[in-house]
Design a protein around this motif. Structure first.
Motif, PDB file in Angstrom:
ATOM      1  N   PRO A 188       0.827  -1.212   0.000  1.00  0.00           N
ATOM      2  CA  PRO A 188       0.000   0.000   0.000  1.00  0.00           C
ATOM      3  C   PRO A 188       0.862   1.263   0.000  1.00  0.00           C
ATOM      4  N   LEU A 189       0.331   2.301  -0.622  1.00  0.00           N
ATOM      5  CA  LEU A 189       1.048   3.572  -0.689  1.00  0.00           C
ATOM      6  C   LEU A 189       0.667   4.430   0.511  1.00  0.00           C
ATOM      7  N   ASN A 190       1.671   4.837   1.258  1.00  0.00           N
ATOM      8  CA  ASN A 190       1.438   5.670   2.437  1.00  0.00           C
ATOM      9  C   ASN A 190       2.058   7.051   2.220  1.00  0.00           C
ATOM     10  N   VAL A 191       1.196   8.048   2.126  1.00  0.00           N
ATOM     11  CA  VAL A 191       1.657   9.425   1.946  1.00  0.00           C
ATOM     12  C   VAL A 191       2.013   9.995   3.308  1.00  0.00           C
ATOM     13  N   LYS A 192       3.171  10.636   3.379  1.00  0.00           N
ATOM     14  CA  LYS A 192       3.609  11.218   4.647  1.00  0.00           C
ATOM     15  C   LYS A 192       4.238  12.584   4.405  1.00  0.00           C
ATOM     16  N   GLU A 193       4.519  13.246   5.514  1.00  0.00           N
ATOM     17  CA  GLU A 193       5.120  14.578   5.414  1.00  0.00           C
ATOM     18  C   GLU A 193       6.533  14.471   4.845  1.00  0.00           C
ATOM     19  N   LEU A 194       6.867  15.446   4.046  1.00  0.00           N
ATOM     20  CA  LEU A 194       8.175  15.455   3.395  1.00  0.00           C
ATOM     21  C   LEU A 194       9.283  15.528   4.433  1.00  0.00           C
ATOM     22  N   ASP A 195      10.248  14.640   4.302  1.00  0.00           N
ATOM     23  CA  ASP A 195      11.391  14.614   5.209  1.00  0.00           C
ATOM     24  C   ASP A 195      12.152  15.937   5.120  1.00  0.00           C
ATOM     25  N   ALA A 196      12.552  16.473   6.278  1.00  0.00           N
ATOM     26  CA  ALA A 196      13.205  17.787   6.328  1.00  0.00           C
ATOM     27  C   ALA A 196      14.482  17.820   5.496  1.00  0.00           C
ATOM     28  N   ALA A 197      15.287  16.765   5.622  1.00  0.00           N
ATOM     29  CA  ALA A 197      16.549  16.716   4.876  1.00  0.00           C
ATOM     30  C   ALA A 197      16.284  16.646   3.373  1.00  0.00           C
ATOM     31  N   ASN A 198      15.288  15.841   2.995  1.00  0.00           N
ATOM     32  CA  ASN A 198      14.950  15.706   1.580  1.00  0.00           C
ATOM     33  C   ASN A 198      14.366  17.010   1.046  1.00  0.00           C
ATOM     34  N   LYS A 199      13.570  17.679   1.890  1.00  0.00           N
ATOM     35  CA  LYS A 199      12.981  18.958   1.503  1.00  0.00           C
ATOM     36  C   LYS A 199      14.068  19.998   1.242  1.00  0.00           C
ATOM     37  N   GLU A 200      15.047  20.049   2.155  1.00  0.00           N
ATOM     38  CA  GLU A 200      16.149  21.003   1.990  1.00  0.00           C
ATOM     39  C   GLU A 200      16.950  20.694   0.727  1.00  0.00           C
ATOM     40  N   ARG A 201      17.149  19.410   0.482  1.00  0.00           N
ATOM     41  CA  ARG A 201      17.890  18.988  -0.718  1.00  0.00           C
ATOM     42  C   ARG A 201      17.161  19.429  -1.987  1.00  0.00           C
ATOM     43  N   ILE A 202      15.859  19.215  -2.022  1.00  0.00           N
ATOM     44  CA  ILE A 202      15.072  19.612  -3.196  1.00  0.00           C
ATOM     45  C   ILE A 202      15.092  21.128  -3.358  1.00  0.00           C
ATOM     46  N   GLN A 203      14.965  21.847  -2.237  1.00  0.00           N
ATOM     47  CA  GLN A 203      14.980  23.311  -2.292  1.00  0.00           C
ATOM     48  C   GLN A 203      16.307  23.829  -2.837  1.00  0.00           C
ATOM     49  N   ASN A 204      17.398  23.200  -2.437  1.00  0.00           N
ATOM     50  CA  ASN A 204      18.715  23.612  -2.941  1.00  0.00           C
ATOM     51  C   ASN A 204      18.836  23.363  -4.444  1.00  0.00           C
ATOM     52  N   ILE A 205      18.301  22.222  -4.872  1.00  0.00           N
ATOM     53  CA  ILE A 205      18.348  21.917  -6.312  1.00  0.00           C
ATOM     54  C   ILE A 205      17.497  22.913  -7.092  1.00  0.00           C
ATOM     55  N   LEU A 206      16.313  23.220  -6.558  1.00  0.00           N
ATOM     56  CA  LEU A 206      15.440  24.200  -7.213  1.00  0.00           C
ATOM     57  C   LEU A 206      16.084  25.581  -7.232  1.00  0.00           C
ATOM     58  N   LYS A 207      16.812  25.883  -6.155  1.00  0.00           N
ATOM     59  CA  LYS A 207      17.529  27.153  -6.100  1.00  0.00           C
ATOM     60  C   LYS A 207      18.578  27.209  -7.201  1.00  0.00           C
ATOM     61  N   ASP A 208      19.264  26.079  -7.394  1.00  0.00           N
ATOM     62  CA  ASP A 208      20.257  26.009  -8.475  1.00  0.00           C
ATOM     63  C   ASP A 208      19.592  26.227  -9.834  1.00  0.00           C
ATOM     64  N   ILE A 209      18.412  25.611 -10.006  1.00  0.00           N
ATOM     65  CA  ILE A 209      17.686  25.775 -11.270  1.00  0.00           C
ATOM     66  C   ILE A 209      17.298  27.234 -11.476  1.00  0.00           C
ATOM     67  N   LYS A 210      16.817  27.870 -10.399  1.00  0.00           N
ATOM     68  CA  LYS A 210      16.412  29.275 -10.488  1.00  0.00           C
ATOM     69  C   LYS A 210      17.605  30.158 -10.833  1.00  0.00           C
ATOM     70  N   GLU A 211      18.735  29.903 -10.161  1.00  0.00           N
ATOM     71  CA  GLU A 211      19.948  30.680 -10.450  1.00  0.00           C
ATOM     72  C   GLU A 211      20.410  30.441 -11.880  1.00  0.00           C
ATOM     73  N   MET A 212      20.266  29.183 -12.310  1.00  0.00           N
ATOM     74  CA  MET A 212      20.640  28.861 -13.685  1.00  0.00           C
ATOM     75  C   MET A 212      19.754  29.622 -14.665  1.00  0.00           C
ATOM     76  N   GLN A 213      18.450  29.673 -14.377  1.00  0.00           N
ATOM     77  CA  GLN A 213      17.528  30.406 -15.242  1.00  0.00           C
ATOM     78  C   GLN A 213      17.882  31.886 -15.280  1.00  0.00           C
ATOM     79  N   GLN A 214      18.203  32.439 -14.101  1.00  0.00           N
ATOM     80  CA  GLN A 214      18.584  33.849 -14.046  1.00  0.00           C
ATOM     81  C   GLN A 214      19.880  34.094 -14.808  1.00  0.00           C
ATOM     82  N   ASP A 215      20.817  33.144 -14.663  1.00  0.00           N
ATOM     83  CA  ASP A 215      22.090  33.271 -15.380  1.00  0.00           C
ATOM     84  C   ASP A 215      21.870  33.202 -16.884  1.00  0.00           C
ATOM     85  N   ILE A 216      20.999  32.271 -17.296  1.00  0.00           N
ATOM     86  CA  ILE A 216      20.688  32.150 -18.731  1.00  0.00           C
ATOM     87  C   ILE A 216      20.037  33.430 -19.232  1.00  0.00           C
TER      88      ILE A 216
END
Length: 330
Positions: A188-216
């Motif tokens: 069964p699929l159990n939905v849970k709250e996003l892990d803090a470490a994983n959330k921070e990791r995703i946010q950092n990657i998205l930040k990189d994407i945003k900076e990349m977009q701004q740089d482009i």
């Protein structure tokens, strides 16, 4: 004969149907915007090292090595393929009938982070699938991981519909912003709250994407400004060249006029001189002739002419005899 005609007509209809079907869809393309490390684009024919500006088409595989990453844009939407990942672009089309886009990526292994910038319509379809998971996106920032025969879908913004790909009758569960779900085949699929470490990791990657977009965007503006300056300089150089050419042409015209005038004056002077010399020669000849005739008297002979008076002889003119007519007889 009838059977042959029927077969021909059926063939025409089939071909027409295929042509119409092909015309209903337009194949789209992706574009590589950032590459770090060992990244390859593999098609049926060949495997090439990826570089910025490469086109990603339907049917291609994106392969990243250790400590490698590549960013690919599919229209307005960005996908970051992380290290040790193999992703196949299974569908990348625009449906002309519904005016919708269909994008389907298959992760054989590894991780991808998607940033869906374009607002998806009800008919748009953006799906990421793994051997164990199907994730249908409705406008969001999310990560899909396929590691060790298990999958994880983490949603940072928006929502994702997720189901177990190994179970035929499985149903979708909704994963909202700040949530994640682990997919263990058959469980069964159990939905849970996003892990803090994983959330921070995703946010950092998205930040990189945003900076990349701004740089482009910044580089684009710089390139555009550079092109504008080049065009401006080119216009100025062209203007200066035209003015210089015009001045040179005018100078050549003036020089030619002066040369023509000098030639005309020279010809006129030569003609006047020749005329004067001819006049002097004629005068000299007259003088020489006059000198040679001095003291010479011309001898004039007298001629006597006897004019005899013509004599006119008288001639007798006999009158003709006239006969009288005889009287008529009675």
């Amino acid at each position: 004969m009838k059977r042959l005609v029927v077969l021909v007509l059926m063939s025409v209809f089939v071909i027409s149907g295929i042509s119409c079907k092909k015309q209903k869809e337009i194949v789209r393309e992706g574009l590589v915007n950032f590459v770090s490390g060992e990244v390859y684009l593999m098609s049926v024919e060949k495997k090439n090292e990826a570089k910025v500006g490469d086109v990603v088409t339907q049917g291609m595989k994106i392969i990243t090595g250790s400590k490698s990453v590549v960013d690919i844009y599919f229209g307005e939407n960005a996908v970051k393929v992380l290290e040790n990942t193999v992703v196949e672009v299974r569908q990348l089309v625009t449906n002309l009938e519904s005016n919708s886009e269909q994008t389907k990526l298959f992760i054989e292994k590894g991780e991808t982070l998607s940033k869906i910038t374009k607002k998806l319509s009800k008919s748009d379809e953006y799906v990421i699938q793994t051997p164990t998971t199907i994730a249908a996106i409705r406008g969001t920032d999310f990560m899909v991981s396929e590691l060790g025969n298990k999958a994880k879908v983490s949603c940072l913004d928006g929502k994702v519909a997720v189901k177990d790909a190994t179970v035929e009758q499985s149903e979708y569960v909704e994963v909202n912003a700040g949530e994640e779900v682990e997919v263990d085949p058959g469980k069964p699929l159990n939905v849970k709250e996003l892990d803090a470490a994983n959330k921070e990791r995703i946010q950092n990657i998205l930040k990189d994407i945003k900076e990349m977009q701004q740089d482009i965007r910044k580089r684009f503006e710089e390139e555009r400004e550079k092109i504008r300056e080049q065009v401006k300089d080119m216009k100025q150089q062209t203007k200066e060249a035209v003015e210089k050419q015009r001045a040179e042409d005018l100078q050549r015209v003036e020089d030619q006029k002066a040369l023509d005038k000098a030639n005309i004056d020279a010809i006129k002077g030569t003609a006047d001189k020749g005329k004067e010399e001819a006049k002097e020669a004629v005068d000299a000849l007259k003088g020489d002739t006059a000198k040679s005739l001095e003291g010479v008297k011309p001898e004039v002979k007298k001629f006597s002419v006897d004019v005899k008076k013509p004599t006119i002889e008288k001639q007798s003119i006999d009158k003709p005899a006239v006969e009288k007519p005889a009287a008529p007889k009675l």
